[in-house]
Design a protein around this motif. Structure first.
Motif, PDB file in Angstrom:
ATOM      1  N   VAL A  85      -4.361  -4.670 -17.327  1.00  0.00           N
ATOM      2  CA  VAL A  85      -5.652  -4.955 -16.686  1.00  0.00           C
ATOM      3  C   VAL A  85      -5.456  -5.926 -15.523  1.00  0.00           C
ATOM      4  CG1 VAL A  85      -7.871  -6.110 -17.043  1.00  0.00           C
ATOM      5  CG2 VAL A  85      -7.087  -4.403 -18.680  1.00  0.00           C
ATOM      6  N   ALA A  86      -4.697  -6.988 -15.743  1.00  0.00           N
ATOM      7  CA  ALA A  86      -4.477  -7.976 -14.676  1.00  0.00           C
ATOM      8  C   ALA A  86      -3.741  -7.360 -13.496  1.00  0.00           C
ATOM      9  CB  ALA A  86      -3.687  -9.165 -15.223  1.00  0.00           C
ATOM     10  N   VAL A  87      -2.718  -6.581 -13.770  1.00  0.00           N
ATOM     11  CA  VAL A  87      -1.926  -5.997 -12.683  1.00  0.00           C
ATOM     12  C   VAL A  87      -2.745  -4.964 -11.915  1.00  0.00           C
ATOM     13  CG1 VAL A  87       0.099  -4.574 -12.215  1.00  0.00           C
ATOM     14  CG2 VAL A  87       0.288  -6.512 -13.730  1.00  0.00           C
ATOM     15  N   ILE A  88      -3.524  -4.169 -12.603  1.00  0.00           N
ATOM     16  CA  ILE A  88      -4.347  -3.169 -11.916  1.00  0.00           C
ATOM     17  C   ILE A  88      -5.423  -3.841 -11.074  1.00  0.00           C
ATOM     18  CG2 ILE A  88      -6.063  -1.354 -12.308  1.00  0.00           C
ATOM     19  CD1 ILE A  88      -4.211  -0.299 -14.501  1.00  0.00           C
ATOM     20  N   LEU A  89      -6.016  -4.929 -11.592  1.00  0.00           N
ATOM     21  CA  LEU A  89      -7.008  -5.652 -10.792  1.00  0.00           C
ATOM     22  C   LEU A  89      -6.375  -6.305  -9.568  1.00  0.00           C
ATOM     23  CD1 LEU A  89      -9.252  -7.317 -13.514  1.00  0.00           C
ATOM     24  CD2 LEU A  89      -9.816  -5.403 -12.020  1.00  0.00           C
ATOM     25  N   LEU A  90      -5.123  -6.711  -9.676  1.00  0.00           N
ATOM     26  CA  LEU A  90      -4.454  -7.331  -8.533  1.00  0.00           C
ATOM     27  C   LEU A  90      -3.975  -6.309  -7.498  1.00  0.00           C
ATOM     28  CD1 LEU A  90      -2.374 -10.070 -10.359  1.00  0.00           C
ATOM     29  CD2 LEU A  90      -4.386 -10.399  -8.912  1.00  0.00           C
ATOM     30  N   THR A  91      -3.861  -5.043  -7.883  1.00  0.00           N
ATOM     31  CA  THR A  91      -3.412  -4.033  -6.921  1.00  0.00           C
ATOM     32  C   THR A  91      -4.546  -3.513  -6.057  1.00  0.00           C
ATOM     33  OG1 THR A  91      -3.698  -2.252  -8.527  1.00  0.00           O
ATOM     34  CG2 THR A  91      -1.504  -3.238  -8.346  1.00  0.00           C
ATOM     35  N   ALA A  92      -5.785  -3.713  -6.491  1.00  0.00           N
ATOM     36  CA  ALA A  92      -6.926  -3.213  -5.716  1.00  0.00           C
ATOM     37  C   ALA A  92      -7.072  -4.036  -4.435  1.00  0.00           C
ATOM     38  CB  ALA A  92      -8.192  -3.297  -6.548  1.00  0.00           C
ATOM     39  N   SER A  93      -7.288  -3.356  -3.334  1.00  0.00           N
ATOM     40  CA  SER A  93      -7.474  -4.071  -2.071  1.00  0.00           C
ATOM     41  C   SER A  93      -8.934  -4.470  -1.927  1.00  0.00           C
ATOM     42  CB  SER A  93      -7.028  -3.208  -0.891  1.00  0.00           C
ATOM     43  OG  SER A  93      -7.811  -2.048  -0.823  1.00  0.00           O
ATOM     44  N   ARG A  94      -9.150  -5.556  -1.240  1.00  0.00           N
ATOM     45  CA  ARG A  94     -10.497  -6.073  -1.031  1.00  0.00           C
ATOM     46  C   ARG A  94     -11.040  -5.559   0.293  1.00  0.00           C
ATOM     47  NH1 ARG A  94      -9.790 -12.310  -1.811  1.00  0.00           N
ATOM     48  NH2 ARG A  94     -11.652 -12.174  -0.556  1.00  0.00           N
ATOM     49  N   PRO A  95     -12.348  -5.646   0.513  1.00  0.00           N
ATOM     50  CA  PRO A  95     -12.925  -5.187   1.788  1.00  0.00           C
ATOM     51  C   PRO A  95     -12.376  -5.925   2.997  1.00  0.00           C
ATOM     52  CG  PRO A  95     -14.670  -5.546   0.174  1.00  0.00           C
ATOM     53  CD  PRO A  95     -13.393  -6.024  -0.447  1.00  0.00           C
ATOM     54  N   GLU A  96     -11.919  -7.165   2.790  1.00  0.00           N
ATOM     55  CA  GLU A  96     -11.350  -7.925   3.896  1.00  0.00           C
ATOM     56  C   GLU A  96      -9.948  -7.459   4.252  1.00  0.00           C
ATOM     57  OE1 GLU A  96     -12.370  -9.538   1.025  1.00  0.00           O
ATOM     58  OE2 GLU A  96     -14.335 -10.178   1.710  1.00  0.00           O
ATOM     59  N   GLY A  97      -9.377  -6.602   3.437  1.00  0.00           N
ATOM     60  CA  GLY A  97      -8.039  -6.097   3.689  1.00  0.00           C
ATOM     61  C   GLY A  97      -6.953  -6.877   2.975  1.00  0.00           C
ATOM     62  N   ASP A  98      -7.329  -7.855   2.156  1.00  0.00           N
ATOM     63  CA  ASP A  98      -6.342  -8.663   1.438  1.00  0.00           C
ATOM     64  C   ASP A  98      -5.896  -7.934   0.177  1.00  0.00           C
ATOM     65  OD1 ASP A  98      -6.787 -10.616   3.304  1.00  0.00           O
ATOM     66  OD2 ASP A  98      -8.277 -11.661   2.087  1.00  0.00           O
ATOM     67  N   PHE A  99      -4.630  -8.040  -0.135  1.00  0.00           N
ATOM     68  CA  PHE A  99      -4.101  -7.522  -1.388  1.00  0.00           C
ATOM     69  C   PHE A  99      -2.878  -8.331  -1.753  1.00  0.00           C
ATOM     70  CE2 PHE A  99      -2.428  -5.006   2.061  1.00  0.00           C
ATOM     71  CZ  PHE A  99      -1.074  -4.965   1.811  1.00  0.00           C
ATOM     72  N   LEU A 100      -2.543  -8.318  -3.034  1.00  0.00           N
ATOM     73  CA  LEU A 100      -1.441  -9.135  -3.507  1.00  0.00           C
ATOM     74  C   LEU A 100      -0.119  -8.395  -3.481  1.00  0.00           C
ATOM     75  CD1 LEU A 100      -0.842 -11.929  -4.614  1.00  0.00           C
ATOM     76  CD2 LEU A 100      -1.245 -11.059  -6.891  1.00  0.00           C
ATOM     77  N   PHE A 101      -0.144  -7.111  -3.747  1.00  0.00           N
ATOM     78  CA  PHE A 101       1.089  -6.329  -3.798  1.00  0.00           C
ATOM     79  C   PHE A 101       1.352  -5.679  -2.453  1.00  0.00           C
ATOM     80  CE2 PHE A 101       0.078  -6.333  -8.327  1.00  0.00           C
ATOM     81  CZ  PHE A 101       1.304  -6.662  -8.859  1.00  0.00           C
ATOM     82  N   GLY A 102       2.566  -5.849  -1.969  1.00  0.00           N
ATOM     83  CA  GLY A 102       2.987  -5.151  -0.769  1.00  0.00           C
ATOM     84  C   GLY A 102       3.500  -3.768  -1.128  1.00  0.00           C
ATOM     85  N   ALA A 103       3.727  -2.960  -0.128  1.00  0.00           N
ATOM     86  CA  ALA A 103       4.195  -1.594  -0.363  1.00  0.00           C
ATOM     87  C   ALA A 103       5.718  -1.549  -0.341  1.00  0.00           C
ATOM     88  CB  ALA A 103       3.616  -0.653   0.691  1.00  0.00           C
ATOM     89  N   GLY A 104       6.337  -2.373  -1.165  1.00  0.00           N
ATOM     90  CA  GLY A 104       7.785  -2.417  -1.209  1.00  0.00           C
ATOM     91  C   GLY A 104       8.326  -1.874  -2.523  1.00  0.00           C
ATOM     92  N   VAL A 105       9.630  -1.766  -2.572  1.00  0.00           N
ATOM     93  CA  VAL A 105      10.294  -1.246  -3.762  1.00  0.00           C
ATOM     94  C   VAL A 105      10.071  -2.178  -4.951  1.00  0.00           C
ATOM     95  CG1 VAL A 105      12.567  -0.712  -4.737  1.00  0.00           C
ATOM     96  CG2 VAL A 105      12.026  -0.023  -2.414  1.00  0.00           C
ATOM     97  N   GLY A 106      10.107  -3.490  -4.718  1.00  0.00           N
ATOM     98  CA  GLY A 106       9.935  -4.451  -5.798  1.00  0.00           C
ATOM     99  C   GLY A 106       8.599  -4.335  -6.492  1.00  0.00           C
ATOM    100  N   SER A 107       7.543  -4.104  -5.724  1.00  0.00           N
ATOM    101  CA  SER A 107       6.207  -3.968  -6.314  1.00  0.00           C
ATOM    102  C   SER A 107       6.116  -2.740  -7.206  1.00  0.00           C
ATOM    103  CB  SER A 107       5.152  -3.872  -5.208  1.00  0.00           C
ATOM    104  OG  SER A 107       5.131  -5.045  -4.450  1.00  0.00           O
ATOM    105  N   TYR A 108       6.673  -1.644  -6.742  1.00  0.00           N
ATOM    106  CA  TYR A 108       6.636  -0.426  -7.552  1.00  0.00           C
ATOM    107  C   TYR A 108       7.519  -0.555  -8.795  1.00  0.00           C
ATOM    108  CZ  TYR A 108       4.152   1.757  -3.719  1.00  0.00           C
ATOM    109  OH  TYR A 108       3.229   2.056  -2.767  1.00  0.00           O
TER     110      TYR A 108
END
Length: 139
Positions: A85-108
């Motif tokens: 639940v925590a990880v899925i909530l942190l992967t969602a992008s906000r309307p301002e364009g902020d997000f915690l996970f980048g689109a890198g290999v480490g995140s996946y």
């Protein structure tokens, strides 16, 4: 007289409601899993690849520790659910364009590896054998 005659089988007992203490333990493990997931999301990107391994080992320790603490697989499922639940909530992008996970290999690797660790710990957490040394097995 066998176990199936008259008295019924020991394996076919009706389910009982969990005690209040057990429900509280599962809730605490759920919150702990969410905290470990949020902390892992921050650590895995900071010190790649050591942070990724630290985050996954921390998650696995939480899942296995929950199973050992409650003496059942539900103790591994509760923190795994909180982690997801925590990880899925942190992967969602906000309307301002902020997000915690980048689109890198480490995140996946963190997302997929954490889910794999959760499934492994929940299914292989504890066997059906009693944990007490006083129990005679095989009878």
């Amino acid at each position: 007289m066998s176990a199936n005659q008259g008295g019924g089988s020991l394996l076919a007992q009706p389910l009982q409601r969990p005690s209040g203490l057990r429900v509280l333990a599962y809730l605490a493990l759920f919150v702990l899993g969410a905290v470990v997931g949020a902390a892992g999301a921050l650590v895995q990107a900071a010190w790649f690849p050591g942070g990724l391994l630290l985050a996954l080992v921390g998650a696995a320790g939480t899942f296995v520790g929950g199973a050992r603490a409650t003496d059942g697989r539900g103790g591994a499922v509760a923190p795994a659910a909180g982690w997801m639940v925590a990880v899925i909530l942190l992967t969602a992008s906000r309307p301002e364009g902020d997000f915690l996970f980048g689109a890198g290999v480490g995140s996946y690797l963190f997302l997929l590896g954490g889910m794999a660790v959760a499934v492994i710990c929940a299914t292989l957490g504890l066997g059906r054998q009693p944990s007490s040394p006083d129990v005679r097995l095989g009878k």
